[in-house]
Design an enzyme around this catalytic site. Structure first.
Site, mmCIF file in Angstrom:
data_model
loop_
_atom_site.group_PDB
_atom_site.id
_atom_site.type_symbol
_atom_site.label_atom_id
_atom_site.label_comp_id
_atom_site.label_asym_id
_atom_site.label_seq_id
_atom_site.Cartn_x
_atom_site.Cartn_y
_atom_site.Cartn_z
ATOM 1 N N ASP A 1 0.852 -1.198 0.000
ATOM 2 C CA ASP A 1 0.000 0.000 0.000
ATOM 3 C C ASP A 1 0.883 1.243 0.000
ATOM 4 O OD1 ASP A 1 -2.284 1.580 0.036
ATOM 5 O OD2 ASP A 1 -2.597 1.406 2.192
ATOM 6 N N ASP B 1 2.931 2.188 7.885
ATOM 7 C CA ASP B 1 1.684 1.476 7.597
ATOM 8 C C ASP B 1 1.950 0.144 6.882
ATOM 9 O OD1 ASP B 1 -0.979 1.033 7.597
ATOM 10 O OD2 ASP B 1 -1.534 2.666 6.237
HETATM 11 N N1 LIG Z 1 4.711 6.674 14.396
HETATM 12 C C1 LIG Z 1 3.991 7.713 14.008
HETATM 13 N N2 LIG Z 1 4.276 8.958 14.481
HETATM 14 C C2 LIG Z 1 3.539 10.038 14.083
HETATM 15 N N3 LIG Z 1 2.487 9.975 13.246
HETATM 16 C C3 LIG Z 1 2.153 8.761 12.749
HETATM 17 C C4 LIG Z 1 2.878 7.579 13.101
HETATM 18 N N4 LIG Z 1 2.325 6.531 12.459
HETATM 19 C C5 LIG Z 1 1.298 7.025 11.752
HETATM 20 N N5 LIG Z 1 1.185 8.361 11.907
HETATM 21 C C6 LIG Z 1 0.184 9.234 11.279
HETATM 22 O O1 LIG Z 1 -1.060 8.566 11.276
HETATM 23 C C7 LIG Z 1 -1.522 8.389 9.937
HETATM 24 C C8 LIG Z 1 -2.162 7.004 9.799
HETATM 25 O O2 LIG Z 1 -1.227 5.987 10.073
HETATM 26 P P1 LIG Z 1 -1.182 4.676 9.216
HETATM 27 O O3 LIG Z 1 -0.197 3.767 9.859
HETATM 28 O O4 LIG Z 1 -0.960 5.021 7.788
HETATM 29 O O5 LIG Z 1 -2.634 4.084 9.461
HETATM 30 P P2 LIG Z 1 -3.894 3.863 8.487
HETATM 31 O O6 LIG Z 1 -4.012 2.371 8.426
HETATM 32 O O7 LIG Z 1 -5.023 4.508 9.191
HETATM 33 O O8 LIG Z 1 -3.597 4.464 7.156
HETATM 34 C C9 LIG Z 1 -0.304 8.570 9.070
HETATM 35 O O9 LIG Z 1 -0.642 9.058 7.808
HETATM 36 C C10 LIG Z 1 0.524 9.554 9.849
HETATM 37 O O10 LIG Z 1 0.101 10.868 9.562
HETATM 38 MG MG LIG Z 2 -1.956 4.722 6.026
#
Ligand SMILES: Nc1ncnc2c1ncn2[C@@H]1O[C@H](COP(=O)(O)OP(=O)(O)O)[C@@H](O)[C@H]1O
Ligand SMILES: [Mg+2]
Length: 261
Positions: A193, A210
């Site tokens: 993804d 992610d």
């Molecule tokens: N370790 C982290 N520290 C800060 N922000 C984070 C972190 N992990 C994710 N995010 C924020 O949260 C959002 C969603 O996280 P993500 O892992 O992509 O989950 P989803 O499955 O909802 O897409 C990311 O786009 C980012 O902006």
């Molecule tokens: Mg994401």
């Protein structure tokens, strides 16, 4: 309501710094995302010292919420909570089948989500060990994953590339190719993804995030997922007027050496 849940609820009040509406366990001010078990999970993690206070939402996605946690010493931690109710079980099943690391015996949806979250944790561990620039995984419990918080010292999270254009797109793109190559060849995983939504602009260096859906390289769907990732990245980075194509990317990530057969 049993004693454990009452305690967890009390703790949540503290975690959120908000008052609960008494008498109805489902009506929590500002906490619709937490079901009872999630509450208990957060309570356990807090008890183990992994976090003290939940301090606001970073992101509300389709299947997960990412929140900012604060530890007793004032440092931050990212708290990714998968919502049991809105998870896409079909997709999870499809990706988990064929991954030799996971033997899913039951059809239990909750168990499947827990495996899914565990998969993200283990993928991150694997990538981190392979020296890929990803958030450091801290711990995982049930549907809650704790990660290194990616942001500044006062708790502002860094933005994804989707929301924060790189200053030098060409240079950023080359760094992304370098990280992606390590991801594939050293981490031996296909992201599945990859897009500007899942790349944080960490001080002008790409940090891939992610990875719950990421699969091992010999997974039956690995090639199809990688081809899709390549097309997505070509399309998204074209916006920056870069002279790129899927063939050029394949060259840079050494595509020919990824799959043995
Ligand atoms: N370790 C982290 N520290 C800060 N922000 C984070 C972190 N992990 C994710 N995010 C924020 O949260 C959002 C969603 O996280 P993500 O892992 O992509 O989950 P989803 O499955 O909802 O897409 C990311 O786009 C980012 O902006
Ligand atoms: Mg994401």
């Amino acid at each position: 309501m049993d004693d454990k849940i009452t305690k967890a609820d009390k703790h949540l009040e503290k975690l959120e710094g908000q008052k609960r509406i008494k008498g109805d366990e489902n009506k929590r001010v500002g906490s619709e995302i937490f079901d009872k078990q999630t509450l208990e999970t957060l309570y356990k993690l807090a008890n183990q010292g992994y976090l003290d206070v939940l301090n606001g939402a970073i992101s509300t996605g389709k299947e997960a919420n990412v929140l900012k946690g604060v530890k007793k010493d004032g440092t931050f931690v990212a708290v990714k909570i998968y919502r049991i109710s809105t998870s896409d079980f079909k997709k999870m099943q499809y990706y988990i089948q064929g991954d030799p690391r996971f033997k899913i015996r039951s059809n239990n949806k909750r168990q499947l989500i827990f495996s899914w979250v565990n998969k993200e944790f283990r993928n991150l561990q694997r990538l981190h060990t392979a020296n890929v620039f990803v958030p450091k995984p801290i711990t995982v419990l049930n549907n809650v994953l704790l990660l290194e918080f990616i942001g500044d010292d006062i708790g502002n999270p860094y933005q994804t590339v989707k929301h924060q254009n790189p200053r030098n797109p060409q240079d950023f793109f080359e760094k992304l190719m370098y990280e992606w190559k390590k991801f594939l060849h050293d981490g031996k995983l296909v992201h599945g993804d990859l897009s500007t939504y899942n790349i944080i602009n960490n001080n002008e260096y790409p940090m891939i995030i992610d990875v719950s859906q990421s699969v091992v390289i010999d997974h039956i769907i690995a090639r199809e997922l990688l081809n899709r990732d390549i097309n997505n990245i070509v399309n998204e980075f074209k916006k920056f007027n870069l002279n790129i194509s899927s063939d050029k990317i394949k060259d840079k990530i050494d595509y020919g050496r990824i799959f043995k057969n």
